[in-house]
Write a protein that holds these residues in place. Structure first.
Motif, PDB file in Angstrom:
ATOM      1  N   VAL A  29       0.803  -1.222   0.000  1.00  0.00           N
ATOM      2  CA  VAL A  29       0.000   0.000   0.000  1.00  0.00           C
ATOM      3  C   VAL A  29       0.839   1.277   0.000  1.00  0.00           C
ATOM      4  CG1 VAL A  29      -1.710   1.344   1.292  1.00  0.00           C
ATOM      5  CG2 VAL A  29      -2.080  -1.103   0.873  1.00  0.00           C
ATOM      6  N   PRO A  30       1.877   1.410   0.819  1.00  0.00           N
ATOM      7  CA  PRO A  30       2.656   2.652   0.758  1.00  0.00           C
ATOM      8  C   PRO A  30       3.241   2.924  -0.621  1.00  0.00           C
ATOM      9  CG  PRO A  30       3.167   1.449   2.756  1.00  0.00           C
ATOM     10  CD  PRO A  30       2.334   0.535   1.897  1.00  0.00           C
ATOM     11  N   ASP A  31       3.699   1.883  -1.306  1.00  0.00           N
ATOM     12  CA  ASP A  31       4.248   2.048  -2.653  1.00  0.00           C
ATOM     13  C   ASP A  31       3.168   2.488  -3.637  1.00  0.00           C
ATOM     14  OD1 ASP A  31       6.288   1.800  -4.749  1.00  0.00           O
ATOM     15  OD2 ASP A  31       5.117   0.049  -5.379  1.00  0.00           O
ATOM     16  N   ILE A  32       1.991   1.900  -3.523  1.00  0.00           N
ATOM     17  CA  ILE A  32       0.888   2.283  -4.411  1.00  0.00           C
ATOM     18  C   ILE A  32       0.563   3.761  -4.234  1.00  0.00           C
ATOM     19  CG2 ILE A  32      -1.604   1.980  -4.790  1.00  0.00           C
ATOM     20  CD1 ILE A  32      -1.086  -1.048  -4.124  1.00  0.00           C
ATOM     21  N   LEU A  33       0.406   4.180  -2.993  1.00  0.00           N
ATOM     22  CA  LEU A  33       0.042   5.572  -2.730  1.00  0.00           C
ATOM     23  C   LEU A  33       1.140   6.549  -3.149  1.00  0.00           C
ATOM     24  CD1 LEU A  33      -1.752   5.083   0.689  1.00  0.00           C
ATOM     25  CD2 LEU A  33      -2.795   5.388  -1.570  1.00  0.00           C
ATOM     26  N   ALA A  34       2.391   6.148  -3.030  1.00  0.00           N
ATOM     27  CA  ALA A  34       3.507   7.024  -3.391  1.00  0.00           C
ATOM     28  C   ALA A  34       3.770   7.061  -4.892  1.00  0.00           C
ATOM     29  CB  ALA A  34       4.773   6.583  -2.659  1.00  0.00           C
ATOM     30  N   SER A  35       3.460   5.974  -5.592  1.00  0.00           N
ATOM     31  CA  SER A  35       3.877   5.834  -6.992  1.00  0.00           C
ATOM     32  C   SER A  35       2.773   6.019  -8.017  1.00  0.00           C
ATOM     33  CB  SER A  35       4.486   4.445  -7.206  1.00  0.00           C
ATOM     34  OG  SER A  35       5.566   4.239  -6.335  1.00  0.00           O
ATOM     35  N   GLU A  36       1.530   6.108  -7.570  1.00  0.00           N
ATOM     36  CA  GLU A  36       0.413   6.152  -8.510  1.00  0.00           C
ATOM     37  C   GLU A  36      -0.422   7.418  -8.288  1.00  0.00           C
ATOM     38  OE1 GLU A  36      -1.903   2.561  -8.314  1.00  0.00           O
ATOM     39  OE2 GLU A  36      -0.119   1.300  -8.281  1.00  0.00           O
ATOM     40  N   PRO A  37      -0.106   8.494  -8.978  1.00  0.00           N
ATOM     41  CA  PRO A  37      -0.878   9.727  -8.769  1.00  0.00           C
ATOM     42  C   PRO A  37      -2.353   9.592  -9.154  1.00  0.00           C
ATOM     43  CG  PRO A  37       0.648   9.964 -10.604  1.00  0.00           C
ATOM     44  CD  PRO A  37       0.965   8.655  -9.947  1.00  0.00           C
ATOM     45  N   GLY A  38      -2.681   8.645 -10.010  1.00  0.00           N
ATOM     46  CA  GLY A  38      -4.073   8.438 -10.400  1.00  0.00           C
ATOM     47  C   GLY A  38      -4.869   7.595  -9.423  1.00  0.00           C
ATOM     48  N   THR A  39      -4.185   7.008  -8.443  1.00  0.00           N
ATOM     49  CA  THR A  39      -4.876   6.261  -7.398  1.00  0.00           C
ATOM     50  C   THR A  39      -5.190   7.252  -6.287  1.00  0.00           C
ATOM     51  OG1 THR A  39      -3.721   4.219  -7.966  1.00  0.00           O
ATOM     52  CG2 THR A  39      -4.725   4.326  -5.785  1.00  0.00           C
ATOM     53  N   LEU A  40      -6.463   7.599  -6.167  1.00  0.00           N
ATOM     54  CA  LEU A  40      -6.879   8.634  -5.228  1.00  0.00           C
ATOM     55  C   LEU A  40      -7.099   8.081  -3.820  1.00  0.00           C
ATOM     56  CD1 LEU A  40      -9.402  10.460  -7.581  1.00  0.00           C
ATOM     57  CD2 LEU A  40      -6.941  10.874  -7.290  1.00  0.00           C
ATOM     58  N   THR A  41      -7.615   6.872  -3.737  1.00  0.00           N
ATOM     59  CA  THR A  41      -7.861   6.210  -2.454  1.00  0.00           C
ATOM     60  C   THR A  41      -7.590   4.721  -2.631  1.00  0.00           C
ATOM     61  OG1 THR A  41      -9.623   7.786  -1.949  1.00  0.00           O
ATOM     62  CG2 THR A  41      -9.602   5.748  -0.670  1.00  0.00           C
ATOM     63  N   TYR A  42      -6.883   4.149  -1.674  1.00  0.00           N
ATOM     64  CA  TYR A  42      -6.602   2.712  -1.716  1.00  0.00           C
ATOM     65  C   TYR A  42      -6.539   2.256  -0.267  1.00  0.00           C
ATOM     66  CZ  TYR A  42      -4.663  -1.586  -3.683  1.00  0.00           C
ATOM     67  OH  TYR A  42      -4.463  -2.880  -4.088  1.00  0.00           O
ATOM     68  N   VAL A  43      -7.688   1.816   0.256  1.00  0.00           N
ATOM     69  CA  VAL A  43      -7.796   1.542   1.680  1.00  0.00           C
ATOM     70  C   VAL A  43      -8.208   0.092   1.914  1.00  0.00           C
ATOM     71  CG1 VAL A  43      -8.889   2.229   3.842  1.00  0.00           C
ATOM     72  CG2 VAL A  43      -8.468   3.942   2.072  1.00  0.00           C
ATOM     73  N   PRO A  44      -7.321  -0.697   2.517  1.00  0.00           N
ATOM     74  CA  PRO A  44      -7.704  -2.057   2.897  1.00  0.00           C
ATOM     75  C   PRO A  44      -8.476  -2.033   4.219  1.00  0.00           C
ATOM     76  CG  PRO A  44      -5.384  -1.693   3.342  1.00  0.00           C
ATOM     77  CD  PRO A  44      -5.902  -0.441   2.721  1.00  0.00           C
ATOM     78  N   ALA A  72      -3.240   1.739 -15.343  1.00  0.00           N
ATOM     79  CA  ALA A  72      -1.835   1.976 -14.978  1.00  0.00           C
ATOM     80  C   ALA A  72      -1.481   1.233 -13.697  1.00  0.00           C
ATOM     81  CB  ALA A  72      -1.586   3.479 -14.814  1.00  0.00           C
ATOM     82  N   HIS A  73      -2.393   1.207 -12.739  1.00  0.00           N
ATOM     83  CA  HIS A  73      -2.190   0.442 -11.505  1.00  0.00           C
ATOM     84  C   HIS A  73      -2.014  -1.038 -11.823  1.00  0.00           C
ATOM     85  CE1 HIS A  73      -2.955  -1.174  -7.481  1.00  0.00           C
ATOM     86  NE2 HIS A  73      -3.938  -1.890  -8.000  1.00  0.00           N
ATOM     87  N   GLU A  74      -2.895  -1.573 -12.631  1.00  0.00           N
ATOM     88  CA  GLU A  74      -2.851  -2.997 -12.983  1.00  0.00           C
ATOM     89  C   GLU A  74      -1.602  -3.356 -13.780  1.00  0.00           C
ATOM     90  OE1 GLU A  74      -5.367  -5.657 -12.485  1.00  0.00           O
ATOM     91  OE2 GLU A  74      -5.785  -4.274 -10.852  1.00  0.00           O
ATOM     92  N   ASP A  75      -1.072  -2.410 -14.552  1.00  0.00           N
ATOM     93  CA  ASP A  75       0.090  -2.666 -15.407  1.00  0.00           C
ATOM     94  C   ASP A  75       1.421  -2.640 -14.661  1.00  0.00           C
ATOM     95  OD1 ASP A  75      -1.499  -3.013 -17.631  1.00  0.00           O
ATOM     96  OD2 ASP A  75      -1.205  -0.975 -18.390  1.00  0.00           O
ATOM     97  N   ARG A  76       1.430  -2.164 -13.428  1.00  0.00           N
ATOM     98  CA  ARG A  76       2.687  -2.084 -12.677  1.00  0.00           C
ATOM     99  C   ARG A  76       3.186  -3.490 -12.316  1.00  0.00           C
ATOM    100  NH1 ARG A  76       2.665   0.504  -7.587  1.00  0.00           N
ATOM    101  NH2 ARG A  76       4.873   0.770  -7.891  1.00  0.00           N
ATOM    102  N   PRO A  77       4.468  -3.761 -12.473  1.00  0.00           N
ATOM    103  CA  PRO A  77       5.009  -5.060 -12.069  1.00  0.00           C
ATOM    104  C   PRO A  77       4.758  -5.365 -10.587  1.00  0.00           C
ATOM    105  CG  PRO A  77       6.590  -3.912 -13.445  1.00  0.00           C
ATOM    106  CD  PRO A  77       5.480  -2.935 -13.160  1.00  0.00           C
ATOM    107  N   ALA A  78       4.793  -4.350  -9.742  1.00  0.00           N
ATOM    108  CA  ALA A  78       4.548  -4.575  -8.316  1.00  0.00           C
ATOM    109  C   ALA A  78       3.120  -5.062  -8.074  1.00  0.00           C
ATOM    110  CB  ALA A  78       4.812  -3.295  -7.524  1.00  0.00           C
ATOM    111  N   THR A  79       2.167  -4.532  -8.834  1.00  0.00           N
ATOM    112  CA  THR A  79       0.778  -4.981  -8.698  1.00  0.00           C
ATOM    113  C   THR A  79       0.640  -6.413  -9.173  1.00  0.00           C
ATOM    114  OG1 THR A  79      -0.045  -2.728  -8.990  1.00  0.00           O
ATOM    115  CG2 THR A  79      -1.613  -4.511  -9.380  1.00  0.00           C
TER     116      THR A  79
END
Length: 95
Positions: free
Chosen positions: A27-42, A66-73
């Motif tokens: 989650v920290p990587d998603i929030l830091a690396s994806e400006p188009g991800t506005l909210t990502y709350v587990p 873009a989120h789905e295309d990331r290797p980390a995702t």
């Protein structure tokens, strides 16, 4: 805006613990690396200790792509599918 609610019903406590560890790392990587991800709350589900729900808000469908295309995702989802192959995904429309 593109909104998803994603539910994971894990098979046992060990899988839930492993899942939570993956989430803490991702989650920290998603929030830091994806400006188009506005909210990502587990979320943990009350009275269902093996259930987890993500509430995800993306700027638009392209941001989700873009989120789905990331290797980390991809790595996260591959590991999650080893823990629980069935994932419920619901696309939502804000009203």
């Amino acid at each position: 805006m593109f909104v998803l609610v994603v539910r994971f019903d894990l098979p046992d406590a060990a899988a839930a613990e492993a899942f939570d560890g993956l989430v803490r790392a991702a989650v920290p990587d998603i929030l830091a690396s994806e400006p188009g991800t506005l909210t990502y709350v587990p979320h943990a589900v009350l009275d269902e200790p093996l259930a987890r729900v993500f509430y995800e808000v993306y700027r638009d469908k392209a941001a989700h792509a873009a989120h789905e295309d990331r290797p980390a995702t991809a790595a996260f989802l591959a590991r999650v599918r080893e823990l629980q192959p069935v994932i419920r995904v619901e696309a939502m429309t804000p009203r």
